[in-house]
Enzyme design. Structure first.
Site, PDB file in Angstrom:
ATOM      1  N   GLU A 165       0.805  -1.141  -0.261  1.00 48.66           N
ATOM      2  CA  GLU A 165       0.004  -0.098   0.012  1.00 48.66           C
ATOM      3  C   GLU A 165       0.778   1.273  -0.022  1.00 48.66           C
ATOM      4  O   GLU A 165       0.385   2.524   0.371  1.00 48.66           O
ATOM      5  CB  GLU A 165      -1.055  -0.022   1.150  1.00 48.66           C
ATOM      6  CG  GLU A 165      -2.432  -0.407   0.814  1.00 48.66           C
ATOM      7  CD  GLU A 165      -2.597  -1.844   0.590  1.00 48.66           C
ATOM      8  OE1 GLU A 165      -1.568  -2.610   0.651  1.00 48.66           O
ATOM      9  OE2 GLU A 165      -3.520  -2.331   0.017  1.00 48.66           O
ATOM     10  N   TYR A 167       3.310   2.026   2.122  1.00 51.47           N
ATOM     11  CA  TYR A 167       4.032   2.385   3.245  1.00 51.47           C
ATOM     12  C   TYR A 167       5.766   2.052   3.181  1.00 51.47           C
ATOM     13  O   TYR A 167       6.024   1.658   2.266  1.00 51.47           O
ATOM     14  CB  TYR A 167       3.323   1.743   4.422  1.00 51.47           C
ATOM     15  CG  TYR A 167       1.888   2.178   4.588  1.00 51.47           C
ATOM     16  CD1 TYR A 167       1.485   3.450   5.056  1.00 51.47           C
ATOM     17  CD2 TYR A 167       0.911   1.283   4.219  1.00 51.47           C
ATOM     18  CE1 TYR A 167       0.390   3.867   5.359  1.00 51.47           C
ATOM     19  CE2 TYR A 167      -0.486   1.529   4.571  1.00 51.47           C
ATOM     20  CZ  TYR A 167      -0.577   2.984   5.249  1.00 51.47           C
ATOM     21  OH  TYR A 167      -1.944   3.606   5.207  1.00 51.47           O
ATOM     22  N   ARG A 215       2.651  -8.700   4.259  1.00 49.71           N
ATOM     23  CA  ARG A 215       1.470  -8.385   3.319  1.00 49.71           C
ATOM     24  C   ARG A 215       2.413  -7.480   2.176  1.00 49.71           C
ATOM     25  O   ARG A 215       3.208  -6.624   2.415  1.00 49.71           O
ATOM     26  CB  ARG A 215       0.627  -7.181   4.064  1.00 49.71           C
ATOM     27  CG  ARG A 215      -0.369  -6.593   2.897  1.00 49.71           C
ATOM     28  CD  ARG A 215      -1.674  -6.854   3.379  1.00 49.71           C
ATOM     29  NE  ARG A 215      -2.787  -5.909   2.684  1.00 49.71           N
ATOM     30  CZ  ARG A 215      -3.475  -5.035   3.113  1.00 49.71           C
ATOM     31  NH1 ARG A 215      -3.556  -4.906   4.626  1.00 49.71           N
ATOM     32  NH2 ARG A 215      -4.200  -4.401   2.442  1.00 49.71           N
ATOM     33  N   HIS A 253      -1.345   3.793  -1.736  1.00 48.32           N
ATOM     34  CA  HIS A 253      -2.440   4.836  -1.453  1.00 48.32           C
ATOM     35  C   HIS A 253      -2.670   5.957  -2.275  1.00 48.32           C
ATOM     36  O   HIS A 253      -3.772   6.556  -2.687  1.00 48.32           O
ATOM     37  CB  HIS A 253      -2.385   5.445   0.184  1.00 48.32           C
ATOM     38  CG  HIS A 253      -2.870   4.296   0.885  1.00 48.32           C
ATOM     39  ND1 HIS A 253      -3.770   3.483   0.709  1.00 48.32           N
ATOM     40  CD2 HIS A 253      -2.027   3.894   2.175  1.00 48.32           C
ATOM     41  CE1 HIS A 253      -4.029   2.794   1.675  1.00 48.32           C
ATOM     42  NE2 HIS A 253      -3.107   2.973   2.833  1.00 48.32           N
ATOM     43  N   GLN A 340     -18.457   5.013   3.450  1.00 50.45           N
ATOM     44  CA  GLN A 340     -18.995   6.037   4.263  1.00 50.45           C
ATOM     45  C   GLN A 340     -19.009   6.280   5.743  1.00 50.45           C
ATOM     46  O   GLN A 340     -18.684   7.214   6.134  1.00 50.45           O
ATOM     47  CB  GLN A 340     -20.608   6.193   3.849  1.00 50.45           C
ATOM     48  CG  GLN A 340     -20.916   6.865   2.436  1.00 50.45           C
ATOM     49  CD  GLN A 340     -22.387   6.796   2.104  1.00 50.45           C
ATOM     50  OE1 GLN A 340     -22.544   6.142   1.268  1.00 50.45           O
ATOM     51  NE2 GLN A 340     -23.130   7.709   2.558  1.00 50.45           N
TER      52      GLN A 340
HETATM   53  P1  NAP Z   1     -27.243  17.590  -1.868  1.00 49.27           P
HETATM   54  O1  NAP Z   1     -25.930  16.662  -1.741  1.00 49.27           O
HETATM   55  O2  NAP Z   1     -27.312  18.300  -0.577  1.00 49.27           O
HETATM   56  O3  NAP Z   1     -26.946  18.238  -3.158  1.00 49.27           O
HETATM   57  C1  NAP Z   1     -28.057  18.961  -3.453  1.00 49.27           C
HETATM   58  C2  NAP Z   1     -27.691  19.908  -4.591  1.00 49.27           C
HETATM   59  O4  NAP Z   1     -28.558  21.002  -5.021  1.00 49.27           O
HETATM   60  C3  NAP Z   1     -26.206  20.868  -4.584  1.00 49.27           C
HETATM   61  O5  NAP Z   1     -25.408  20.829  -5.495  1.00 49.27           O
HETATM   62  C4  NAP Z   1     -26.976  22.058  -4.371  1.00 49.27           C
HETATM   63  O6  NAP Z   1     -25.799  22.948  -4.735  1.00 49.27           O
HETATM   64  C5  NAP Z   1     -28.032  22.276  -5.042  1.00 49.27           C
HETATM   65  N1  NAP Z   1     -29.125  23.177  -4.528  1.00 49.27           N
HETATM   66  C6  NAP Z   1     -29.751  23.185  -3.376  1.00 49.27           C
HETATM   67  N2  NAP Z   1     -30.805  24.126  -3.182  1.00 49.27           N
HETATM   68  C7  NAP Z   1     -31.026  24.397  -4.509  1.00 49.27           C
HETATM   69  C8  NAP Z   1     -31.991  25.465  -5.102  1.00 49.27           C
HETATM   70  N3  NAP Z   1     -32.791  26.160  -4.712  1.00 49.27           N
HETATM   71  N4  NAP Z   1     -31.580  25.608  -6.443  1.00 49.27           N
HETATM   72  C9  NAP Z   1     -30.835  24.809  -7.141  1.00 49.27           C
HETATM   73  N5  NAP Z   1     -29.874  24.031  -6.851  1.00 49.27           N
HETATM   74  C10 NAP Z   1     -29.943  23.897  -5.412  1.00 49.27           C
HETATM   75  O7  NAP Z   1     -28.385  16.497  -1.841  1.00 49.27           O
HETATM   76  P2  NAP Z   1     -28.738  15.422  -2.948  1.00 49.27           P
HETATM   77  O8  NAP Z   1     -27.834  15.488  -4.295  1.00 49.27           O
HETATM   78  O9  NAP Z   1     -30.145  15.450  -3.243  1.00 49.27           O
HETATM   79  O10 NAP Z   1     -28.180  14.070  -2.354  1.00 49.27           O
HETATM   80  C11 NAP Z   1     -28.984  13.834  -1.023  1.00 49.27           C
HETATM   81  C12 NAP Z   1     -28.128  12.879  -0.189  1.00 49.27           C
HETATM   82  O11 NAP Z   1     -27.935  11.677  -0.468  1.00 49.27           O
HETATM   83  C13 NAP Z   1     -26.808  13.720   0.239  1.00 49.27           C
HETATM   84  O12 NAP Z   1     -26.728  14.232   1.442  1.00 49.27           O
HETATM   85  C14 NAP Z   1     -25.859  12.824  -0.216  1.00 49.27           C
HETATM   86  O13 NAP Z   1     -25.081  12.638   0.760  1.00 49.27           O
HETATM   87  C15 NAP Z   1     -26.433  11.633  -0.315  1.00 49.27           C
HETATM   88  N6  NAP Z   1     -26.152  10.709  -1.357  1.00 49.27           N
HETATM   89  C16 NAP Z   1     -24.824  10.479  -1.255  1.00 49.27           C
HETATM   90  C17 NAP Z   1     -24.086   9.647  -2.363  1.00 49.27           C
HETATM   91  C18 NAP Z   1     -22.661   9.320  -2.276  1.00 49.27           C
HETATM   92  O14 NAP Z   1     -22.326   8.991  -3.484  1.00 49.27           O
HETATM   93  N7  NAP Z   1     -22.194   9.109  -1.313  1.00 49.27           N
HETATM   94  C19 NAP Z   1     -24.793   9.812  -3.482  1.00 49.27           C
HETATM   95  C20 NAP Z   1     -26.070  10.142  -3.472  1.00 49.27           C
HETATM   96  C21 NAP Z   1     -26.767  10.592  -2.421  1.00 49.27           C
HETATM   97  P3  NAP Z   1     -25.988  24.388  -4.942  1.00 49.27           P
HETATM   98  O15 NAP Z   1     -26.704  24.775  -3.567  1.00 49.27           O
HETATM   99  O16 NAP Z   1     -24.607  25.118  -5.057  1.00 49.27           O
HETATM  100  O17 NAP Z   1     -26.571  24.855  -5.998  1.00 49.27           O
HETATM  101 FE1  SF4 Z   2     -17.749   0.541   5.255  1.00 51.09          FE
HETATM  102 FE2  SF4 Z   2     -20.011  -0.409   5.833  1.00 51.09          FE
HETATM  103 FE3  SF4 Z   2     -19.944   0.862   3.703  1.00 51.09          FE
HETATM  104 FE4  SF4 Z   2     -18.817  -1.413   4.265  1.00 51.09          FE
HETATM  105  S1  SF4 Z   2     -21.163  -1.114   4.121  1.00 51.09           S
HETATM  106  S2  SF4 Z   2     -17.780   0.329   3.088  1.00 51.09           S
HETATM  107  S3  SF4 Z   2     -17.830  -1.475   6.292  1.00 51.09           S
HETATM  108  S4  SF4 Z   2     -19.576   1.669   5.813  1.00 51.09           S
END
Ligand code: NAP
Ligand code: SF4
Length: 674
Positions: A165, A167, A215, A253, A340
């Site tokens: 990795e 290290y 490893r 990494h 996450q």
């Molecule tokens: P989000 O992450 O909070 O993004 C919302 C987007 O909308 C932002 O880009 C924001 O950017 C824009 N926005 C907010 N208010 C707005 C308005 N009034 N007009 C126009 N644009 C606006 O929410 P999301 O994309 O709906 O996702 C929801 C949740 O699901 C998130 O918290 C995320 O963590 C989760 N999620 C995570 C993943 C992942 O890969 N980990 C994937 C999908 C969803 P601006 O305000 O800059 O325009």
């Molecule tokens: Fe990590 Fe749990 Fe997501 Fe697996 S499911 S990657 S252990 S948070």
């Protein structure tokens, strides 16, 4: 006859026998840094009770300069031994075995005191390391051997020497980081001198009947990494120096190729370990993206390795092996490789946990015990929050009814699983389904539960989720404007040129969905071509000389946000770069700091900055709204208006920054307390 004969077969190491072929790979959870060693001991003991043959601890520093960050846990002195003894005693009481990983970070240490073969700064650390002199090298070897000796004193069954990795030990092996001209650099024989010397000295320190895992980085995935010939040479030398087992390391990494993210195909690197099979006689362990007993069995049955290492799957379910052995494989909570709650936490200095299993690393805090006061509980909403609340409450003995207006369970998880690279979400929904059945939750689908339906329950949990935010852009009632739900559910036609409004998690997911024809996660050769991975026997380090060769994008997509920051900045700490790189490879245009002026037949009219400069029209056939979410509290408000108290969880509680991690955590914790 078991379904997993290869995975459950014992492995005789001569002086000791492992009860099956499953290793829990090393994970840095930040638990040790809490100083609560009872909590650390319970984390490992629960996994020992779950039947895994051998566990490897998170990386322990052999000395201050080798710690991943100042204050990183280690085994620096004899007074640390008592803490570690708590862990090993508890594991042995649970009939488990545990090895301590010795991790010297070298130039990856997040510290101005870091040391390395040469003063070459890494791209992932702000600190330039100090080049070690001869005495400094001897000190590092001696400290590692002493840490191994102390590990034995502390009751461990073995040690794992972290040689991969990117290290410290890995840094000596390749010219990318080793520019020395003395006996520790230059020829490969010289560059491998340090890792081999470390194994020899560790073996001498611990004696014969002690597991020593090395490893070994089998595919570096960085420029000027090892050739496979060098990998074989090192493996033979490490075996001769006294290693009991060789484990696989994949990628440094700093490599710009994903190696464990959810979009990496399952068991994507087992073929690399298989290349080493037959070159050495010690057992080989393979690793990376193995997350079900079926995949583990297939990897072993096809001769890729003698053992499999799974790390994150043991956060998702401590009882992985025991459930598989008992024919209850469908009940194993699946690791969806999202990072996450585990790696994203680790790299933010927080204690790790698991999106699917919030008890991981919180075993002493979140306990699920049988209830003495059986209640009738209604849960409204079968998304991740409602599902985990319902299942946990039913596990405790409550009588639970789960309502959802949809014809199937899953809520937003059903949208996530439409996204190329997020196929693991299928398994998560399947697991929830199995667990609803197993725990006897009464499921009422196609049912819009109203206040009257909830009469007579002792407790009501509202998990009605979120509704899309209305961005109120002039002209948004134009027929070319769609919501992300209709797009992901494929209920609407999307044209060849698309503007995506909102660059949050969903905006990124929708863009990925729109540019990808066939998910490379479903085909290892396609995924390797897409990211430029090749056989390390043909090209040093496993990097294809032609680089990444992604498929042409299915559509021309522009992804926009109002914030002036880099799009995707708030995505997962360890996975955001993969989403950004993936979209860039598909020529997605990203624009920040925009104002949405209006939508008309010409497309989306935008301007930039507070003074609304540089007006521009994005000519497009479709505009997809991904502007975030608002809580759907309609039922909760109606109940409260009638004086009925209820528990509101998940997106219905707080929509901002909602993700499945928070939803599941809240659901489990609430149900554990009812
Ligand atoms: P989000 O992450 O909070 O993004 C919302 C987007 O909308 C932002 O880009 C924001 O950017 C824009 N926005 C907010 N208010 C707005 C308005 N009034 N007009 C126009 N644009 C606006 O929410 P999301 O994309 O709906 O996702 C929801 C949740 O699901 C998130 O918290 C995320 O963590 C989760 N999620 C995570 C993943 C992942 O890969 N980990 C994937 C999908 C969803 P601006 O305000 O800059 O325009
Ligand atoms: Fe990590 Fe749990 Fe997501 Fe697996 S499911 S990657 S252990 S948070």
């Amino acid at each position: 006859m078991t379904t997993y004969p290869h995975m459950l077969a014992p492995l005789d190491l001569g002086f000791t026998t492992l009860k099956n072929r499953v290793l829990m790979g090393s994970m840095h959870t930040n638990l040790e840094e809490t100083g609560d060693w009872n909590r650390v001991a319970e984390f490992y003991a629960e996994r020992a009770r779950g039947g895994v043959a051998l566990m490897v601890t998170g990386g322990m520093a052999p000395n201050r300069e080798g710690g991943v960050f100042p204050g990183a846990a280690g085994l620096f002195s004899d007074k640390d031994i008592a803490n570690h003894r708590m862990v090993t005693d508890r594991v042995h009481q649970a009939d488990g075995k545990i090895a301590m990983q010795i991790l010297h970070a070298g130039r990856y240490a997040y510290s101005p005191d870091c040391v390395a073969p040469s003063a070459v700064k890494s791209p992932i650390s702000p600190f330039r390391p100090t080049e070690l002199d001869e005495a400094g090298i001897e000190k590092q070897i001696s400290d590692i051997a002493t840490a191994a000796f102390r590990a034995r004193e502390a009751g461990y069954d073995g040690v794992e020497i972290m040689g991969s990795e990117g290290y410290f030990l890995n840094q000596f092996l390749v010219t990318h980081t080793n520019k020395r001209e003395d006996r520790w650099g230059g020829s490969y024989e010289n560059r491998m001198r340090l890792p081999v010397e470390v194994v020899k000295r560790v073996r001498a320190a611990v004696g014969k009947d002690f597991i020593v895992i090395y490893r070994l980085s089998m595919i570096d995935l960085i420029p000027n990494g090892s050739t496979f010939e060098e990998v074989v040479t090192l493996a033979k030398a490490v075996e001769a120096a006294g290693a009991t087992i060789i484990n696989t390391g994949i990628g440094w990494h700093e490599a710009r190729i994903p190696t464990i993210a959810t979009s990496v195909p399952r068991a994507a690197f087992a073929w690399v370990t298989q290349k080493l099979m037959g070159h050495v006689s010690v057992p080989l362990i393979t690793s990376n993206r193995i997350n079900t007993p079926e995949v583990a069995e297939e990897v072993l049955a096809s001769g890729c390795a003698d053992m499999v290492s799974m790390a994150r799957p043991f956060l998702a379910d401590a009882h992985f092996v025991a459930k598989a052995a008992a024919g209850r494989g469908a009940q194993i909570a699946p690791c969806i490789a999202c990072n996450q709650a585990c790696l994203d936490h680790t790299f933010s200095g927080k204690v790790s946990s698991c999106l699917v299993n919030p008890r991981a690393c919180y075993e002493t805090e979140v306990t699920i015990t049988p209830t003495k006061d059986r209640k009738r509980i209604a849960v409204v909403g079968a998304g991740p929050a409602g599902l985990s609340a319902a299942i946990t409450a039913a596990q405790r003995g409550h009588s639970v009814t789960l309502f959802d207006r949809d014809s199937r369970i899953g809520g937003q998880l059903n949208l996530a699983r439409q996204v190329p690279g997020k196929e693991e979400f299928h398994g998560l929904v399947d697991w929830f389904e199995t667990m609803l059945e197993e725990t006897g939750v009464a499921v009422e689908l196609n049912t819009e539960a109203g206040c009257a339906d909830l009469d007579g329950f002792d407790a009501v949990i509202i998990a009605t989720g979120v509704v899309p935010r209305d961005p109120e852009i002039p002209g948004q009632d134009h027929p070319k404007v769609l919501g992300y739900i209709d797009v992901l559910k494929q209920k609407a036609e999307v044209g060849p040129r698309v503007a995506v409004i909102g660059a949050g998690g969903i905006g990124f997911d929708v863009s990925e969905f729109l540019v990808t024809k066939d998910s490379p996660t479903e085909s290892l050769p396609d995924w390797m071509r897409e990211w430029g991975v090749t056989d390390p026997s043909e090209h040093r380090s496993g990097l294809a000389p032609e680089g990444p060769q992604p498929d042409a994008p299915l559509r021309q997509v522009t992804l926009l946000q109002r914030k002036a920051e880099k799009p995707g900045k708030r995505l997962g700490k360890t996975t955001g770069w993969i989403h950004r790189a993936g979209l860039q490879m598909k020529s997605v245009q990203m624009k920040s700091g925009v104002n949405y002026e209006r939508i008309d037949d010409d497309g989306l009219h935008i301007s930039f900055g507070e003074t609304r400069e540089q007006p521009e029209v994005i000519a497009c056939d479709t505009i997809v709204l991904c502007a975030g979410q608002l809580s759907d509290r309609s039922l909760a408000d109606a109940l409260e208006a009638k004086g009925v108290s209820c528990h509101v969880i998940g997106g219905a509680d707080v929509a901002a920054e909602l993700d499945a991690k928070r939803a599941i955590d809240q659901g489990v914790r609430l149900a554990a307390s009812l």
